[in-house]
Design a protein around this motif. Sequence first.
Motif, PDB file in Angstrom:
ATOM      1  N   UNK A  37      48.831  42.837  57.850  1.00  0.00           N
ATOM      2  CA  UNK A  37      49.754  42.909  56.727  1.00  0.00           C
ATOM      3  C   UNK A  37      49.039  43.359  55.459  1.00  0.00           C
ATOM      4  N   UNK A  38      49.447  44.494  54.924  1.00  0.00           N
ATOM      5  CA  UNK A  38      48.908  44.958  53.663  1.00  0.00           C
ATOM      6  C   UNK A  38      47.503  45.514  53.708  1.00  0.00           C
ATOM      7  N   UNK A  39      46.977  45.850  54.884  1.00  0.00           N
ATOM      8  CA  UNK A  39      45.594  46.363  54.987  1.00  0.00           C
ATOM      9  C   UNK A  39      45.579  47.589  55.907  1.00  0.00           C
ATOM     10  N   UNK A  40      45.007  48.694  55.396  1.00  0.00           N
ATOM     11  CA  UNK A  40      44.929  49.941  56.143  1.00  0.00           C
ATOM     12  C   UNK A  40      43.545  50.544  56.002  1.00  0.00           C
ATOM     13  N   UNK A  83      48.904  39.549  48.272  1.00  0.00           N
ATOM     14  CA  UNK A  83      50.199  38.988  47.868  1.00  0.00           C
ATOM     15  C   UNK A  83      50.322  38.727  46.361  1.00  0.00           C
ATOM     16  N   UNK A  84      49.211  38.485  45.677  1.00  0.00           N
ATOM     17  CA  UNK A  84      49.263  38.206  44.234  1.00  0.00           C
ATOM     18  C   UNK A  84      49.292  39.475  43.381  1.00  0.00           C
ATOM     19  N   UNK A 122      40.836  45.286  42.277  1.00  0.00           N
ATOM     20  CA  UNK A 122      41.686  45.749  41.190  1.00  0.00           C
ATOM     21  C   UNK A 122      42.630  44.650  40.731  1.00  0.00           C
ATOM     22  N   UNK A 123      42.907  44.574  39.426  1.00  0.00           N
ATOM     23  CA  UNK A 123      43.867  43.589  38.925  1.00  0.00           C
ATOM     24  C   UNK A 123      45.278  43.986  39.342  1.00  0.00           C
TER      25      UNK A 123
END
Length: 134
Positions: free
Chosen positions: A11-14, A74-75, A129-130
Motif C-alpha cells: 500500500x502506497x509503495x512503488x 498515511x500522514x 518529504x513533509x
Amino acid sequence: MTPPPDSREGAGRWHRTFLGEKEQVRAARLFVKTHLPDHLDAELIISELATNAVEHTRTGQPGGLFTTTVKRNPDGTAYIEIADQGGPAVFGLPTPNREGGRGLYLVTALATAWGFKGDAAGRTVWVELPPPAP
C-alpha cells in the motif's frame, strides 16, 4: 536491456528500475510525479538524485541501472530513494567556481531529512518529504 515495469511493494509503495542513461532521468521524474502528484518538490529532488547516480556512479556506465522507490505515508509525508551501482564518488561541499555541485543544497532545503547508506559497491540516497502544502 529493458528494465521491468513499475512494481508495487504494498500500500502506497512503488519502485522501478531505470537504465543508467541521462534520458532516463526524465522517466524517473514522471514515475515520481505519477505516484506523488501532490508533492511538487519530489520531481526536482528525484531529478537531482537520478542525475547524480548517472553522472557520478557506475550506474552511468554501459549496462548500468538505478532503482527509484517512492512511498506515500498515511500522514501525508512521502519517502523517495535512489539506489545506484556505487563508485568512487563521495558526498561533499560544492567547489567554488564550479557550475554544478549545488543540487544537494536544494534537496536539503526541500526535504524534512535526507541521507545515504552504502559504499563504493552501491549506494542508496533517501529523502523524507513533509506533507504537501494545502
